[in-house]
Write a protein that holds these residues in place. Structure first.
Motif, PDB file in Angstrom:
ATOM      1  N   TYR A 144       0.941  -1.302  -0.052  1.00 58.94           N
ATOM      2  CA  TYR A 144       0.067  -0.069  -0.086  1.00 58.94           C
ATOM      3  C   TYR A 144       0.805   1.305   0.002  1.00 58.94           C
ATOM      4  O   TYR A 144       1.587   1.371   0.810  1.00 58.94           O
ATOM      5  N   SER A 145       0.933   2.151  -0.821  1.00 63.46           N
ATOM      6  CA  SER A 145       1.522   3.163  -0.887  1.00 63.46           C
ATOM      7  C   SER A 145       0.724   4.434  -1.354  1.00 63.46           C
ATOM      8  O   SER A 145      -0.320   4.550  -2.022  1.00 63.46           O
ATOM      9  N   VAL A 146       1.171   5.626  -0.659  1.00 64.08           N
ATOM     10  CA  VAL A 146       0.315   6.740  -0.917  1.00 64.08           C
ATOM     11  C   VAL A 146       1.375   8.012  -1.346  1.00 64.08           C
ATOM     12  O   VAL A 146       2.498   8.149  -0.689  1.00 64.08           O
ATOM     13  N   ARG A 147       0.856   8.605  -2.434  1.00 67.56           N
ATOM     14  CA  ARG A 147       1.847   9.603  -2.824  1.00 67.56           C
ATOM     15  C   ARG A 147       0.942  10.789  -3.188  1.00 67.56           C
ATOM     16  O   ARG A 147      -0.336  10.817  -3.234  1.00 67.56           O
ATOM     17  N   THR A 148       1.624  11.920  -3.578  1.00 72.03           N
ATOM     18  CA  THR A 148       1.074  13.427  -4.032  1.00 72.03           C
ATOM     19  C   THR A 148       1.463  13.560  -5.544  1.00 72.03           C
ATOM     20  O   THR A 148       2.388  12.942  -5.696  1.00 72.03           O
ATOM     21  N   ALA A 149       0.352  14.201  -5.931  1.00 70.75           N
ATOM     22  CA  ALA A 149       0.786  14.530  -7.514  1.00 70.75           C
ATOM     23  C   ALA A 149       0.223  15.728  -7.803  1.00 70.75           C
ATOM     24  O   ALA A 149      -0.790  16.162  -7.192  1.00 70.75           O
ATOM     25  N   SER A 150       0.684  16.571  -8.748  1.00 71.78           N
ATOM     26  CA  SER A 150       0.042  17.685  -9.248  1.00 71.78           C
ATOM     27  C   SER A 150       0.015  17.406 -10.916  1.00 71.78           C
ATOM     28  O   SER A 150       0.996  17.099 -11.516  1.00 71.78           O
TER      29      SER A 150
END
Length: 164
Positions: free
Chosen positions: A71-77
């Motif tokens: 399970y991985s969580v990232r931010t993106a723009s």
């Protein structure tokens, strides 16, 4: 089938889906703990996780894996006018839009759906899809994947729907 999900705390989603919440618990306000708590062990104050979003899952949702999962969580723009090309994930994606808006087009439905800040979207395992920012401000996202260990986050896919 495209499933649209309203905001859910990314980390709370797994707990809610596992049935660990008591009836009515999800609608209760969260009691805040001060961040200036007394020092512990090494003299540093404990740091609380930053709340990225919360809300309600509108549709029933079941997530299963054939084995262990990462399970991985990232931010993106995504800047205005930019489209992320067609791709798929070897697992599921849950994305929360925290600013701006994005339009999702997925190969299991093809109907473009715009998700504004405060919305979340769910993309099932291996469904080809694309996201684009048709707005005039940068879209900010929190993206969570549930993938097999060692699997890439995403793989290129041919366009599954006509251009919208």
């Amino acid at each position: 089938m495209r499933r649209t999900v309203r905001m859910v705390a990314v980390l709370g989603l797994v707990v809610a889906l596992a049935g660990c919440a008591e009836p009515g618990q999800l609608g209760d306000p969260v009691e805040k703990t001060p961040t200036d708590a007394p020092p512990v062990g090494d003299g540093s104050a404990p740091r609380l996780p930053q709340l990225l979003g919360s809300g309600l899952v509108e549709d029933p949702l079941e997530i299963r894996t054939p084995g262990p999962a990462v399970y991985s969580v990232r931010t993106a723009s995504i800047p205005p006018g930019v489209s992320i090309g067609w791709h798929r994930h070897p697992g599921t994606e849950t994305t929360i839009v925290t600013a701006g808006a994005v339009t999702l087009q997925a190969g299991d439905d093809c109907e473009p759906v715009t998700h504004d800040a405060g919305d979340a979207l769910f993309v099932p395992d291996a469904v080809p899809h694309t996201l684009r920012n048709d707005g005039d401000v940068t879209a900010e996202l929190v993206v969570a994947y549930l993938l097999a260990p060692g699997a890439p986050d995403q793989l290129s896919a041919p366009a599954a729907c006509p251009a919208a």
